[in-house]
Scaffold this motif. Structure first.
Motif, PDB file in Angstrom:
ATOM      1  N   THR A  22       6.438 -33.616 -64.412  1.00 12.51           N
ATOM      2  CA  THR A  22       6.448 -33.046 -63.062  1.00 12.51           C
ATOM      3  C   THR A  22       7.130 -31.683 -63.095  1.00 12.51           C
ATOM      4  N   ALA A  23       6.522 -30.723 -62.416  1.00 15.44           N
ATOM      5  CA  ALA A  23       7.112 -29.397 -62.289  1.00 15.44           C
ATOM      6  C   ALA A  23       7.641 -29.224 -60.877  1.00 15.44           C
ATOM      7  N   TYR A  24       8.792 -28.557 -60.756  1.00 19.54           N
ATOM      8  CA  TYR A  24       9.409 -28.301 -59.459  1.00 19.54           C
ATOM      9  C   TYR A  24       9.570 -26.790 -59.291  1.00 19.54           C
ATOM     10  N   ALA A  25       9.078 -26.266 -58.182  1.00 18.05           N
ATOM     11  CA  ALA A  25       9.130 -24.823 -57.941  1.00 18.05           C
ATOM     12  C   ALA A  25       9.720 -24.548 -56.573  1.00 18.05           C
ATOM     13  N   VAL A  26      10.523 -23.483 -56.486  1.00 13.58           N
ATOM     14  CA  VAL A  26      11.101 -23.079 -55.204  1.00 13.58           C
ATOM     15  C   VAL A  26      10.362 -21.863 -54.681  1.00 13.58           C
ATOM     16  N   ASP A  27      10.376 -21.723 -53.357  1.00 12.91           N
ATOM     17  CA  ASP A  27       9.670 -20.638 -52.675  1.00 12.91           C
ATOM     18  C   ASP A  27      10.615 -20.049 -51.634  1.00 12.91           C
ATOM     19  N   PRO A  28      11.194 -18.848 -51.888  1.00 16.90           N
ATOM     20  CA  PRO A  28      12.156 -18.290 -50.934  1.00 16.90           C
ATOM     21  C   PRO A  28      11.541 -17.888 -49.607  1.00 16.90           C
ATOM     22  N   PHE A  29      10.258 -17.558 -49.574  1.00 17.07           N
ATOM     23  CA  PHE A  29       9.635 -17.153 -48.317  1.00 17.07           C
ATOM     24  C   PHE A  29       9.259 -18.363 -47.462  1.00 17.07           C
TER      25      PHE A  29
END
Length: 556
Positions: A326-333
């Motif tokens: 599983t990949a986890y990604a953050v999105d500041p916008f």
């Protein structure tokens, strides 16, 4: 050097002397920019630009806590299973935080430098912190009395770091250009500094097997005109994963740039829109976030390009679960953390970390600045050539200065609100108009409304000039600056620039000799100088490539 050094000190200090009105922060929600997976894959902790750290349950996708820690967090890491390391970019501090599941305890703060943007454990009982504007890596002992024990000076502004398997060395990457340094954290020395073609290094990872380094970056070809066709075929600009053999990287005698392998992230007609994060999943699969197009790319690097799926507005930092599935990604916008199943690229959940901030012209302009979907087929954003508003120091052949055929050094946009008129020709008195012409002529994108162009201009006007490269002023440097007539073109009253072009005895490939003098505020944070970048250091400006206006500055 006794005469030259004071002048260099003065030039490096100019941005400190300039009076700049404070600019409020643009957004106030979570704004996650980094993450670390903890508790054997059960939780993730994010570092948020708002100054808080969020704890997310990776089983349920629920936010368990949001804990205020500082002013502007830039990175987070973990040591010993119960201690978090975070850096506060605005406060210049390393934060050492005890944690039990979603509960945070004691917080210890260690001043480390200006603009700490990355933290990594290194060796036993210590960590390394990359200080963007000090151009240093601080080695911090994490014992009962945490403190900086060594400071390593670099030739560039650092951002990402990656500990190597031997435990004592770190790979440190350029925040803006393409330089990579190998730092021995135990001895506090730089073993080597190399340059790879390209800029905007936003991902570092060990390749499967641990014998090579993967680098996710942008490559802009300086001698290729930014025509629509050259964009379509990926000739002018693209995003890649570059593979560097560690044996070559660690041997200063090897020209490793000729032995690197490059894996494109694009296919003709579909640009990669700014690689913004890199991780390695199960079976050696590469996971790359494409912030400019709002996508995640997953697949073997040797494929024509990893397969891509939509993922929010601007996914940036990415990490994988302990089992690599599983990949986890953050999105500041979007203020989110998303979980993506590696095998089929399906989004398992998206956790919302904060409420949408109030919409302002500058906040809308910030989103546009990083959006490669404004360009033809998603090949580039404003951030591609102006990483985080600054400059890669490289050249690009664009029509902004009256035609192709004379590649120009990409200027910084930090402090650009006071640098009118704009571009190297100095013929653009209207900043919004120049932005529109760049979108049409260089990025070949869709036409923006006057309101959207105004938003982009509003964002650019929030960007302060870089801080000075040195904190030491010298009266002798000021005397030399005035004696050689530098203020005639770099007037302190107009942000150390002027409103007219100047012939300094240098010509471009088309025979142009008059150029708009760039502002000297924050000039010490640059990596190349003059319109074509021929001077690689400020010292070169006065010695190797002195121009007609200053003449030779004696070294002693």
């Amino acid at each position: 050097m006794r005469v030259l050094v004071p002048l260099l000190a003065l030039v490096g200090l100019l941005s400190l002397r300039a009076e700049v009105a404070p600019i409020p922060r643009l957004r106030s929600a979570g704004e996650p920019v980094a993450l670390v997976v903890v508790d054997d894959g059960k939780r993730a902790v994010t570092a948020n630009r708002s100054g808080s750290a969020s704890v997310v349950d990776l089983v349920t996708g629920k936010v368990e806590a949001d804990v205020p820690l500082g002013r502007k967090l830039a990175d987070v890491a973990e040591v010993d299973g119960k201690t978090l390391l975070a850096v506060d970019e605005a406060a210049g501090e390393l934060l050492i935080v005890t944690r039990t599941q979603a509960e945070f305890g004691r917080v210890r703060r260690v001043p480390v430098g200006r603009g700490p943007v990355c933290v990594r454990p290194c060796g036993t009982g210590s960590c390394a912190v990359a200080n963007l504007w000090d151009r240093t890596v601080a080695i911090v002992a994490l014992g009962d009395s945490p403190r900086v024990v060594r400071t390593v000076s670099l030739a560039f502004n650092p951002r990402l770091m990656l500990p190597l398997p031997d435990g004592s060395r770190l790979v440190v990457a350029d925040a803006f250009g393409g330089r990579i340094a190998v730092v021995d954290a135990e001895r506090g020395v730089v073993e080597s500094t190399r340059t790879v073609p390209g800029s905007n290094i936003r991902g570092l990872a060990l390749a499967p097997g641990g014998k090579a380094l993967w680098v996710a970056q942008v490559v802009v070809s300086p001698d290729v005109e930014t025509t629509r066709d050259n964009l379509h075929w990926g000739n002018a600009v693209t995003g890649v994963i570059r593979e560097v053999l560690l044996a070559d990287l660690l041997d200063p005698g090897v020209s490793f740039d000729r032995r690197t392998r490059v894996f494109p992230l694009d296919v003709p007609g579909r640009g990669p829109g700014d690689p913004s994060g890199l991780a390695v999943a199960a079976d050696g699969v590469a996971v790359v976030t494409l912030g400019g197009t709002g996508e995640i790319a997953i697949g073997p690097v040797a494929a024509v390009a990893p397969r891509r799926s939509a993922l929010g507005q601007r996914p940036t930092a990415v990490a994988v679960s302990p089992d690599g599935k599983t990949a986890y990604a953050v999105d500041p916008f979007a203020d989110t953390l998303s979980a993506v199943t590696v095998a089929d690229r399906t989004v398992r959940f998206t956790a919302k970390l904060g409420d949408p901030p109030a919409s302002t012209p500058a906040a809308r302009g910030e989103r546009l600045f990083y959006d490669a979907r404004l360009s033809n087929e998603g090949w580039m954003s404003c951030h591609t050539c102006h990483p985080d508003g600054h400059t890669s120091g490289l050249r690009a052949d664009t029509p902004a200065d009256d035609g192709f055929g004379a590649p120009k050094r990409i200027p910084t946009l930090l402090g650009t609100r006071d640098a009118a008129p704009w571009n190297w020709s100095g013929k653009s008195a209207d900043l919004a108009g120049l932005i529109g012409r760049t979108l049409a002529g260089t990025m070949h994108g869709r036409e923006l409304s006057a309101d959207r162009l105004a938003d982009l201009e509003a964002y650019l006007r929030t960007l302060d000039p870089p801080p000075p490269a040195t904190r030491t002023a010298t009266a002798r440097g000021k005397e030399l600056f005035e004696h050689h007539g530098c203020a005639a073109c770099h007037n302190p009253a107009t942000a150390y620039t002027s409103g007219k072009g100047s012939d300094v005895g240098l010509a471009d490939e088309l025979g142009t000799r008059r150029f708009h003098p760039p502002s000297l505020r924050g000039v010490g944070q640059g990596s190349a100088f003059y319109h074509d970048g021929r001077a690689k250091t400020l010292e070169d400006v006065f010695t190797t490539h002195p121009h007609a206006k200053t003449g030779d500055v004696p070294a002693a």
